[in-house]
Design an enzyme around this catalytic site. Structure first.
Site, PDB file in Angstrom:
ATOM      1  N   GLU A   1     101.688  23.388 116.639  1.00  0.00           N
ATOM      2  CA  GLU A   1     101.262  24.765 116.400  1.00  0.00           C
ATOM      3  C   GLU A   1      99.789  24.941 116.782  1.00  0.00           C
ATOM      4  O   GLU A   1      98.915  24.336 116.147  1.00  0.00           O
ATOM      5  CB  GLU A   1     101.443  25.068 114.906  1.00  0.00           C
ATOM      6  CG  GLU A   1     101.029  26.476 114.507  1.00  0.00           C
ATOM      7  CD  GLU A   1     101.313  26.768 113.042  1.00  0.00           C
ATOM      8  OE1 GLU A   1     101.238  25.830 112.219  1.00  0.00           O
ATOM      9  OE2 GLU A   1     101.604  27.928 112.725  1.00  0.00           O
TER      10      GLU A   1
ATOM     11  N   GLU B   1     105.688  33.222 107.368  1.00  0.00           N
ATOM     12  CA  GLU B   1     104.700  32.356 106.714  1.00  0.00           C
ATOM     13  C   GLU B   1     103.489  33.235 106.440  1.00  0.00           C
ATOM     14  O   GLU B   1     102.623  33.412 107.294  1.00  0.00           O
ATOM     15  CB  GLU B   1     104.327  31.175 107.618  1.00  0.00           C
ATOM     16  CG  GLU B   1     103.361  30.216 106.934  1.00  0.00           C
ATOM     17  CD  GLU B   1     102.728  29.248 107.914  1.00  0.00           C
ATOM     18  OE1 GLU B   1     102.866  28.043 107.716  1.00  0.00           O
ATOM     19  OE2 GLU B   1     102.086  29.714 108.887  1.00  0.00           O
TER      20      GLU B   1
HETATM   21  C1  LER Z   1     100.789  26.308 109.246  1.00  0.00           C
HETATM   22  O1  LER Z   1     101.986  26.732 109.822  1.00  0.00           O
HETATM   23  C2  LER Z   1      99.671  27.198 109.639  1.00  0.00           C
HETATM   24  O2  LER Z   1      99.873  28.250 110.201  1.00  0.00           O
HETATM   25  C3  LER Z   1      98.296  26.787 109.372  1.00  0.00           C
HETATM   26  O3  LER Z   1      97.490  27.895 109.099  1.00  0.00           O
HETATM   27  C4  LER Z   1      98.146  25.693 108.367  1.00  0.00           C
HETATM   28  O4  LER Z   1      96.887  25.658 107.839  1.00  0.00           O
HETATM   29 MN    MN Z   2     101.900  28.788 110.884  1.00  0.00          MN
END
Ligand code: LER
Ligand code: MN
Length: 271
Positions: free
Chosen positions: A152, A246
Site C-alpha cells: 500500500e 477503512e
Molecule cells: C493501512 O491500510 C493504512 O492505510 C495506513 O494509514 C496505516 O497506517
Molecule cells: Mn489503507
C-alpha cells in the site's frame, strides 16, 4: 459491488480500523448492515484461533478479501527496512506466517507499514534493497499457495518509503514476482497522487485490493472526494475485488459503517 470493512481481531492503536475486538458481535453487525466481506487486521496469526474465526466468518456468510498486517509495525516495531537484521528477519517470518491464514480465506496479504520507514542513518538505496529482498522472499513463499501480496502506498506523514502509486509500480518491476501488486487507498491517494483516476489507470491490473475513506478519513460521503469518478476508473481497469472501508470510527463505528453502505447504495455504481 462487493463491499467490505476493516475489523481488527484485537484492540489496536490504529485509528482507522473502523471496528476492533468483540469479533462475533462485529461480524454479526457487518453482515446485518449488508456487507459481503470483512477485511481482517491481524497483528500476529498466532494470537488468532483460526478454526473459530473461519467458523464465524462462514456463519455470517462473509468473505475475507484481505488481511492487514500493519500492527506488527505499530505495536511491535517489526519492519522490512530496520537496520537490525534480526528485526528484518522477524518481519519476513511474520508475513510468511500469514500465508496459511490468507490461503484459507482466499485473502490478499497487505504490506502496509510493516515495510518500515527509512530510519536515521540508513541510506535510501539500502532501505529499498532490503525492501525488494523481503518482498521477493515473501511473495515467492506465498506463490505455491496462490496467495497475493499487496503493498500500500502510504502518505508522507506516515512513512518515507513508497508514498505514491508510481513508486509502487517501480517497486513491482524491481521485485519481479507475478503475485506482488498494490493496494490503493483513497485517503493516501488524495494526499499524494497528482490525479487519482490517472494513477488508478496506470496501475491497472496490478491493483490487488482497494481501501476507501473520504478526504478527511471519515466514511465516504463525509468529505470531498468524487467517488463516482474514482470507482468508475477502478472498475474500468477490470478490478473485480472488494471496495474495503477503512475509515475513522466517527461519529461512532456503527454509524460510520452504516453510512458507508448507504453511500454506495445511493451512488449505485455497477462492478
Ligand atoms: C493501512 O491500510 C493504512 O492505510 C495506513 O494509514 C496505516 O497506517
Ligand atoms: Mn489503507
Amino acid at each position: 459491488m462487493n463491499l467490505s470493512i476493516v475489523l481488527s481481531t484485537q484492540q489496536t492503536q490504529f485509528q482507522a480500523a473502523t471496528l476492533s475486538g468483540a469479533v462475533e458481535y462485529n461480524l454479526a453487525k457487518i453482515a446485518a448492515l449488508g456487507y459481503q466481506g470483512v477485511e481482517l487486521a491481524v497483528r500476529d496469526p498466532q494470537l488468532v484461533d483460526v478454526e473459530a474465526l473461519d467458523a464465524l466468518v462462514k456463519k455470517y456468510n462473509l468473505k475475507v478479501p484481505a488481511i492487514g498486517t500493519g500492527q506488527a509495525w505499530g505495536e511491535e516495531g517489526l519492519s522490512f527496512t530496520d537496520p537490525d537484521p534480526a528485526v528484518r528477519q522477524a518481519a519476513i517470518e511474520r508475513i510468511n506466517s500469514h500465508i496459511p491464514l490468507a490461503a484459507r480465506f482466499g485473502a490478499v496479504i497487505i504490506i502496509g507499514l510493516i515495510r518500515g520507514i527509512i530510519k536515521p542513518g540508513v541510506d535510501q538505496h539500502q532501505a529499498e534493497e532490503w525492501l525488494v529482498e523481503a518482498l521477493a522472499a515473501c511473495s515467492r513463499a506465498a506463490a505455491p499457495d496462490g496467495v497475493q501480496l499487496a503493498l500500500e502506498p502510504i502518505n508522507r506523514y506516515e512513512t518515507t518509503l513508497i508514498n505514491d502509486a508510481a513508486q509502487g509500480m517501480d517497486l513491482i518491476d524491481r521485485v519481479g514476482t507475478a503475485n506482488f501488486g498494490l493496494l490503493l487507498d483513497t485517503f493516501h491517494m488524495n494526499i499524494e497522487e497528482p490525479q487519482i483516476e490517472e494513477s488508478i489507470r496506470a496501475c491497472g491490473s496490478r491493483i490487488f485490493h482497494f481501501h476507501v475513506a473520504d478526504s478527511n478519513r471519515w466514511h465516504p460521503g463525509a468529505g470531498h472526494l468524487d467517488f463516482h469518478s474514482i470507482i468508475s476508473a477502478l472498475y474500468a481497469t477490470g478490478y473485480a475485488g472488494f471496495i474495503s472501508g477503512e475509515f475513522l470510527p466517527l461519529p461512532d463505528a456503527e454509524t460510520a459503517a452504516a453510512k458507508n453502505i448507504a453511500y454506495w447504495k445511493r451512488l449505485s455504481i455497477t462492478g
